[in-house]
Design a protein around this motif. Structure first.
Motif, PDB file in Angstrom:
ATOM      1  N   ARG A  15     -28.327  51.163  33.887  1.00 30.57           N
ATOM      2  CA  ARG A  15     -29.124  51.177  32.976  1.00 30.57           C
ATOM      3  C   ARG A  15     -28.583  51.143  31.517  1.00 30.57           C
ATOM      4  NH1 ARG A  15     -33.771  52.029  34.607  1.00 30.57           N
ATOM      5  NH2 ARG A  15     -33.213  53.135  36.380  1.00 30.57           N
ATOM      6  N   GLU A  16     -27.667  52.050  31.278  1.00 32.92           N
ATOM      7  CA  GLU A  16     -27.198  52.272  30.009  1.00 32.92           C
ATOM      8  C   GLU A  16     -26.266  51.140  29.512  1.00 32.92           C
ATOM      9  OE1 GLU A  16     -24.244  54.310  32.846  1.00 32.92           O
ATOM     10  OE2 GLU A  16     -26.378  54.428  32.468  1.00 32.92           O
ATOM     11  N   ASP A  17     -25.871  50.276  30.421  1.00 31.92           N
ATOM     12  CA  ASP A  17     -25.256  49.129  29.940  1.00 31.92           C
ATOM     13  C   ASP A  17     -25.747  47.880  29.767  1.00 31.92           C
ATOM     14  OD1 ASP A  17     -22.785  50.847  29.830  1.00 31.92           O
ATOM     15  OD2 ASP A  17     -22.457  50.439  31.918  1.00 31.92           O
ATOM     16  N   VAL A  18     -27.155  47.727  30.303  1.00 32.11           N
ATOM     17  CA  VAL A  18     -28.064  46.706  30.355  1.00 32.11           C
ATOM     18  C   VAL A  18     -28.063  45.930  28.929  1.00 32.11           C
ATOM     19  CG1 VAL A  18     -30.310  45.572  30.316  1.00 32.11           C
ATOM     20  CG2 VAL A  18     -29.322  47.344  32.230  1.00 32.11           C
ATOM     21  N   PRO A  19     -28.003  46.535  27.586  1.00 31.86           N
ATOM     22  CA  PRO A  19     -28.132  45.737  26.521  1.00 31.86           C
ATOM     23  C   PRO A  19     -26.716  44.893  26.219  1.00 31.86           C
ATOM     24  CG  PRO A  19     -29.106  47.729  26.029  1.00 31.86           C
ATOM     25  CD  PRO A  19     -28.383  47.737  27.550  1.00 31.86           C
ATOM     26  N   ALA A  20     -25.671  45.618  26.416  1.00 33.47           N
ATOM     27  CA  ALA A  20     -24.300  45.030  26.282  1.00 33.47           C
ATOM     28  C   ALA A  20     -24.371  43.713  27.480  1.00 33.47           C
ATOM     29  CB  ALA A  20     -23.286  46.065  26.477  1.00 33.47           C
ATOM     30  N   ALA A  21     -24.682  44.128  28.576  1.00 34.13           N
ATOM     31  CA  ALA A  21     -24.485  42.984  29.759  1.00 34.13           C
ATOM     32  C   ALA A  21     -25.540  41.882  29.231  1.00 34.13           C
ATOM     33  CB  ALA A  21     -24.794  43.886  31.066  1.00 34.13           C
ATOM     34  N   VAL A  53     -33.605  31.780  40.459  1.00 31.28           N
ATOM     35  CA  VAL A  53     -33.906  32.929  39.600  1.00 31.28           C
ATOM     36  C   VAL A  53     -32.759  33.617  39.233  1.00 31.28           C
ATOM     37  CG1 VAL A  53     -35.053  34.988  38.901  1.00 31.28           C
ATOM     38  CG2 VAL A  53     -36.580  33.225  40.223  1.00 31.28           C
ATOM     39  N   THR A  54     -32.381  33.655  38.168  1.00 29.13           N
ATOM     40  CA  THR A  54     -30.939  34.665  37.803  1.00 29.13           C
ATOM     41  C   THR A  54     -31.333  35.608  36.637  1.00 29.13           C
ATOM     42  OG1 THR A  54     -29.710  32.542  38.090  1.00 29.13           O
ATOM     43  CG2 THR A  54     -28.692  34.552  36.976  1.00 29.13           C
ATOM     44  N   ALA A  55     -31.080  36.824  36.956  1.00 29.53           N
ATOM     45  CA  ALA A  55     -31.369  37.902  36.135  1.00 29.53           C
ATOM     46  C   ALA A  55     -30.485  39.208  36.113  1.00 29.53           C
ATOM     47  CB  ALA A  55     -32.770  38.600  36.676  1.00 29.53           C
ATOM     48  N   ILE A  56     -30.470  39.928  35.100  1.00 33.05           N
ATOM     49  CA  ILE A  56     -29.843  41.142  35.088  1.00 33.05           C
ATOM     50  C   ILE A  56     -30.918  42.269  35.636  1.00 33.05           C
ATOM     51  CG2 ILE A  56     -28.883  43.165  33.442  1.00 33.05           C
ATOM     52  CD1 ILE A  56     -28.161  40.457  31.765  1.00 33.05           C
ATOM     53  N   GLN A  57     -30.459  43.048  36.606  1.00 33.77           N
ATOM     54  CA  GLN A  57     -31.407  44.304  36.941  1.00 33.77           C
ATOM     55  C   GLN A  57     -30.802  45.641  36.854  1.00 33.77           C
ATOM     56  OE1 GLN A  57     -32.988  44.161  41.039  1.00 33.77           O
ATOM     57  NE2 GLN A  57     -31.989  46.054  41.206  1.00 33.77           N
ATOM     58  N   SER A  58     -31.366  46.454  35.929  1.00 34.23           N
ATOM     59  CA  SER A  58     -31.005  47.646  35.665  1.00 34.23           C
ATOM     60  C   SER A  58     -31.133  48.731  36.926  1.00 34.23           C
ATOM     61  CB  SER A  58     -32.098  48.334  34.656  1.00 34.23           C
ATOM     62  OG  SER A  58     -31.649  49.499  34.237  1.00 34.23           O
ATOM     63  N   VAL A  59     -30.010  49.143  37.333  1.00 33.23           N
ATOM     64  CA  VAL A  59     -29.913  50.100  38.445  1.00 33.23           C
ATOM     65  C   VAL A  59     -29.265  51.435  38.059  1.00 33.23           C
ATOM     66  CG1 VAL A  59     -29.580  47.916  39.933  1.00 33.23           C
ATOM     67  CG2 VAL A  59     -27.562  48.985  38.977  1.00 33.23           C
ATOM     68  N   ASP A  60     -29.640  52.259  38.911  1.00 27.91           N
ATOM     69  CA  ASP A  60     -28.905  53.762  38.709  1.00 27.91           C
ATOM     70  C   ASP A  60     -27.745  53.658  39.792  1.00 27.91           C
ATOM     71  OD1 ASP A  60     -30.784  54.706  37.053  1.00 27.91           O
ATOM     72  OD2 ASP A  60     -32.263  54.936  38.461  1.00 27.91           O
ATOM     73  N   ASP A  61     -27.104  52.810  39.757  1.00 30.22           N
ATOM     74  CA  ASP A  61     -25.802  52.710  40.740  1.00 30.22           C
ATOM     75  C   ASP A  61     -24.661  51.931  40.053  1.00 30.22           C
ATOM     76  OD1 ASP A  61     -24.445  53.090  43.143  1.00 30.22           O
ATOM     77  OD2 ASP A  61     -26.019  52.158  44.403  1.00 30.22           O
ATOM     78  N   ALA A  62     -23.744  51.539  40.895  1.00 30.32           N
ATOM     79  CA  ALA A  62     -22.705  50.805  40.498  1.00 30.32           C
ATOM     80  C   ALA A  62     -22.691  49.551  40.114  1.00 30.32           C
ATOM     81  CB  ALA A  62     -21.367  50.945  41.444  1.00 30.32           C
ATOM     82  N   PRO A  63     -22.085  48.860  39.222  1.00 31.30           N
ATOM     83  CA  PRO A  63     -22.416  47.257  38.862  1.00 31.30           C
ATOM     84  C   PRO A  63     -21.960  46.571  40.098  1.00 31.30           C
ATOM     85  CG  PRO A  63     -20.528  48.297  37.643  1.00 31.30           C
ATOM     86  CD  PRO A  63     -20.929  49.200  38.267  1.00 31.30           C
ATOM     87  N   ARG A  64     -22.755  45.524  40.264  1.00 34.84           N
ATOM     88  CA  ARG A  64     -22.462  44.537  41.500  1.00 34.84           C
ATOM     89  C   ARG A  64     -23.368  43.346  41.271  1.00 34.84           C
ATOM     90  NH1 ARG A  64     -25.455  49.224  44.107  1.00 34.84           N
ATOM     91  NH2 ARG A  64     -27.733  48.269  43.895  1.00 34.84           N
TER      92      ARG A  64
END
Length: 126
Positions: A15-21, A53-64
């Motif tokens: 979640r905290e890395d979504v803007p940069a990603a 559909v291609t998207a970024i998903q905010s998660v409360d877990d590791a990036p994958r």
């Protein structure tokens, strides 16, 4: 008999890395990063892969990364994939989360795309 297809490619980001990603993937792929109205956990990266559909998903877990498989019968598609070696690890609403052999996550979701696209691009399973 049911139908299914890979419909979505998701870049799961803490979640905290979504803007940069979102900034990175938007610039790297040459497409705008757009929030998805009503689904705040998703940031769309439109037209990256035609038909997906291609998207970024905010998660409360590791990036994958993970795929969503859309289907007209979530129970049948889940059972088919479990029969192939996947393990069910969770769910949310009508969606099921599976772990494939090798450790990758995938989600089985109800048909989410345009019905014509689904009919044209999906496979029929017995």
């Amino acid at each position: 008999m049911h139908r299914s297809r890979v419909s979505t490619f998701l870049i799961d980001v803490p979640r905290e890395d979504v803007p940069a990603a979102a900034s990175f993937w938007s610039a790297a792929l040459g497409v705008p990063a757009r929030p998805v109205p009503g689904e705040e956990q998703f940031t769309s990266l439109p037209d990256v892969v035609p038909g997906l559909v291609t998207a970024i998903q905010s998660v409360d877990d590791a990036p994958r990364y993970h795929f969503d498989i859309e289907t007209d019968d979530v129970d049948a598609e889940t059972a088919r994939l479990i029969g192939l070696g996947a393990v069910e690890v969770g769910g949310w609403l009508e969606c099921r989360t599976l772990r494939a052999p090798g450790g990758h996550l995938l989600c089985v979701i109800p048909v989410h795309s345009d019905p014509e696209t689904f009919a044209r691009r999906s496979r029929i399973w017995d």
